[in-house]
Scaffold this motif. Structure first.
Motif, PDB file in Angstrom:
ATOM      1  N   PHE A 132       0.840  -1.205   0.000  1.00  0.00           N
ATOM      2  CA  PHE A 132       0.000   0.000   0.000  1.00  0.00           C
ATOM      3  C   PHE A 132       0.875   1.257   0.000  1.00  0.00           C
ATOM      4  CE2 PHE A 132      -2.059   3.481   2.179  1.00  0.00           C
ATOM      5  CZ  PHE A 132      -3.310   3.539   1.573  1.00  0.00           C
ATOM      6  N   ASP A 133       1.885   1.280   0.857  1.00  0.00           N
ATOM      7  CA  ASP A 133       2.772   2.440   0.956  1.00  0.00           C
ATOM      8  C   ASP A 133       3.456   2.733  -0.381  1.00  0.00           C
ATOM      9  OD1 ASP A 133       2.078   2.373   3.647  1.00  0.00           O
ATOM     10  OD2 ASP A 133       4.064   1.759   4.339  1.00  0.00           O
ATOM     11  N   ILE A 134       3.971   1.692  -1.018  1.00  0.00           N
ATOM     12  CA  ILE A 134       4.666   1.877  -2.293  1.00  0.00           C
ATOM     13  C   ILE A 134       3.679   2.277  -3.389  1.00  0.00           C
ATOM     14  CG2 ILE A 134       6.053   0.736  -4.074  1.00  0.00           C
ATOM     15  CD1 ILE A 134       7.556   1.481  -1.428  1.00  0.00           C
ATOM     16  N   ASP A 135       2.491   1.674  -3.387  1.00  0.00           N
ATOM     17  CA  ASP A 135       1.466   2.060  -4.366  1.00  0.00           C
ATOM     18  C   ASP A 135       1.086   3.532  -4.207  1.00  0.00           C
ATOM     19  OD1 ASP A 135       1.396  -0.474  -5.465  1.00  0.00           O
ATOM     20  OD2 ASP A 135      -0.477  -1.070  -4.481  1.00  0.00           O
ATOM     21  N   ALA A 136       0.969   4.007  -2.971  1.00  0.00           N
ATOM     22  CA  ALA A 136       0.642   5.416  -2.733  1.00  0.00           C
ATOM     23  C   ALA A 136       1.776   6.317  -3.222  1.00  0.00           C
ATOM     24  CB  ALA A 136       0.367   5.650  -1.240  1.00  0.00           C
ATOM     25  N   PHE A 137       3.009   5.901  -2.997  1.00  0.00           N
ATOM     26  CA  PHE A 137       4.165   6.657  -3.496  1.00  0.00           C
ATOM     27  C   PHE A 137       4.119   6.751  -5.023  1.00  0.00           C
ATOM     28  CE2 PHE A 137       8.406   6.430  -5.390  1.00  0.00           C
ATOM     29  CZ  PHE A 137       8.960   7.610  -4.926  1.00  0.00           C
ATOM     30  N   ILE A 138       3.901   5.619  -5.679  1.00  0.00           N
ATOM     31  CA  ILE A 138       3.862   5.601  -7.149  1.00  0.00           C
ATOM     32  C   ILE A 138       2.736   6.485  -7.671  1.00  0.00           C
ATOM     33  CG2 ILE A 138       3.410   4.127  -9.158  1.00  0.00           C
ATOM     34  CD1 ILE A 138       4.960   1.897  -7.600  1.00  0.00           C
ATOM     35  N   ALA A 139       1.554   6.415  -7.044  1.00  0.00           N
ATOM     36  CA  ALA A 139       0.428   7.250  -7.474  1.00  0.00           C
ATOM     37  C   ALA A 139       0.766   8.733  -7.361  1.00  0.00           C
ATOM     38  CB  ALA A 139      -0.819   6.913  -6.660  1.00  0.00           C
ATOM     39  N   ALA A 140       1.440   9.106  -6.303  1.00  0.00           N
ATOM     40  CA  ALA A 140       1.819  10.509  -6.116  1.00  0.00           C
ATOM     41  C   ALA A 140       2.832  10.943  -7.170  1.00  0.00           C
ATOM     42  CB  ALA A 140       2.382  10.722  -4.710  1.00  0.00           C
ATOM     43  N   ILE A 141       3.801  10.091  -7.434  1.00  0.00           N
ATOM     44  CA  ILE A 141       4.823  10.430  -8.421  1.00  0.00           C
ATOM     45  C   ILE A 141       4.203  10.490  -9.823  1.00  0.00           C
ATOM     46  CG2 ILE A 141       6.983   9.664  -9.489  1.00  0.00           C
ATOM     47  CD1 ILE A 141       7.140  10.921  -6.593  1.00  0.00           C
ATOM     48  N   GLU A 142       3.288   9.582 -10.121  1.00  0.00           N
ATOM     49  CA  GLU A 142       2.613   9.620 -11.420  1.00  0.00           C
ATOM     50  C   GLU A 142       1.847  10.938 -11.593  1.00  0.00           C
ATOM     51  OE1 GLU A 142       0.298   6.016 -11.359  1.00  0.00           O
ATOM     52  OE2 GLU A 142       1.888   4.886 -12.381  1.00  0.00           O
ATOM     53  N   ARG A 143       1.269  11.441 -10.536  1.00  0.00           N
ATOM     54  CA  ARG A 143       0.546  12.710 -10.606  1.00  0.00           C
ATOM     55  C   ARG A 143       1.492  13.862 -10.925  1.00  0.00           C
ATOM     56  NH1 ARG A 143      -0.689  17.165  -7.915  1.00  0.00           N
ATOM     57  NH2 ARG A 143       0.506  16.708  -6.067  1.00  0.00           N
ATOM     58  N   LEU A 144       2.733  13.743 -10.484  1.00  0.00           N
ATOM     59  CA  LEU A 144       3.729  14.792 -10.719  1.00  0.00           C
ATOM     60  C   LEU A 144       4.501  14.617 -12.035  1.00  0.00           C
ATOM     61  CD1 LEU A 144       5.244  14.947  -7.117  1.00  0.00           C
ATOM     62  CD2 LEU A 144       3.593  16.535  -8.150  1.00  0.00           C
ATOM     63  N   ALA A 145       4.221  13.544 -12.748  1.00  0.00           N
ATOM     64  CA  ALA A 145       4.981  13.255 -13.971  1.00  0.00           C
ATOM     65  C   ALA A 145       4.859  14.380 -14.981  1.00  0.00           C
ATOM     66  CB  ALA A 145       4.495  11.945 -14.582  1.00  0.00           C
ATOM     67  N   PRO A 146       5.967  14.687 -15.652  1.00  0.00           N
ATOM     68  CA  PRO A 146       5.922  15.725 -16.690  1.00  0.00           C
ATOM     69  C   PRO A 146       4.939  15.316 -17.799  1.00  0.00           C
ATOM     70  CG  PRO A 146       8.190  15.027 -16.232  1.00  0.00           C
ATOM     71  CD  PRO A 146       7.290  14.094 -15.491  1.00  0.00           C
ATOM     72  N   ARG A 147       4.173  16.273 -18.254  1.00  0.00           N
ATOM     73  CA  ARG A 147       3.187  16.033 -19.313  1.00  0.00           C
ATOM     74  C   ARG A 147       3.726  16.580 -20.629  1.00  0.00           C
ATOM     75  NH1 ARG A 147       1.146  12.715 -16.179  1.00  0.00           N
ATOM     76  NH2 ARG A 147      -0.354  13.335 -14.616  1.00  0.00           N
ATOM     77  N   PRO A 148       3.476  15.841 -21.707  1.00  0.00           N
ATOM     78  CA  PRO A 148       3.905  16.375 -23.016  1.00  0.00           C
ATOM     79  C   PRO A 148       3.201  17.691 -23.313  1.00  0.00           C
ATOM     80  CG  PRO A 148       3.089  14.101 -23.203  1.00  0.00           C
ATOM     81  CD  PRO A 148       2.829  14.564 -21.803  1.00  0.00           C
ATOM     82  N   ALA A 149       3.907  18.588 -23.965  1.00  0.00           N
ATOM     83  CA  ALA A 149       3.340  19.910 -24.289  1.00  0.00           C
ATOM     84  C   ALA A 149       2.359  19.835 -25.420  1.00  0.00           C
ATOM     85  CB  ALA A 149       4.463  20.872 -24.630  1.00  0.00           C
TER      86      ALA A 149
END
Length: 112
Positions: free
Chosen positions: A95-112
């Motif tokens: 759960f802890d690692i899944d929450a970390f990954i979800a947070a990082i995915e939210r911060l992922a750079p988006r293509p312009a």
């Protein structure tokens, strides 16, 4: 006694940092993400060791004793404590690692 000149356990961290940088995360975000991940892992390991002792984790046992002494208030917290969820096992770590990954995915750079 001989000491290694290599940081212990750095290889997995290098892979994660390298992949995040390659994915376009900036150095500040990667540094903060790595710090958070280490904090999650260290905290989980610490709580797992402490919670494995007879009687369970002392913070939970202290909270349970406080609730027993004062029978009013905090109904949601009481239900959580009474549920006796295993916060020290593999399901919690996942759960802890899944929450970390979800947070990082939210911060992922988006293509312009």
């Amino acid at each position: 006694m001989t000491f290694s000149t290599q940081p212990v356990g750095a290889a997995p961290a290098e892979v994660i940092a390298e992949r995040m940088l390659a994915a376009g995360f900036d150095r500040v975000v990667v540094g903060r993400a790595m710090h958070l991940l280490v904090t999650i892992c260290r905290g989980f390991a610490q709580d797992a060791v402490i919670g494995a002792r007879a009687g369970g984790h002392p913070q939970i046992e202290d909270l349970r004793a406080a609730f027993a002494a004062e029978r009013r208030g905090y109904p949601a917290l009481r239900r959580l404590v009474d549920a006796r969820v295993d916060n020290n096992g593999v399901e919690q770590f996942t759960f802890d690692i899944d929450a970390f990954i979800a947070a990082i995915e939210r911060l992922a750079p988006r293509p312009a």
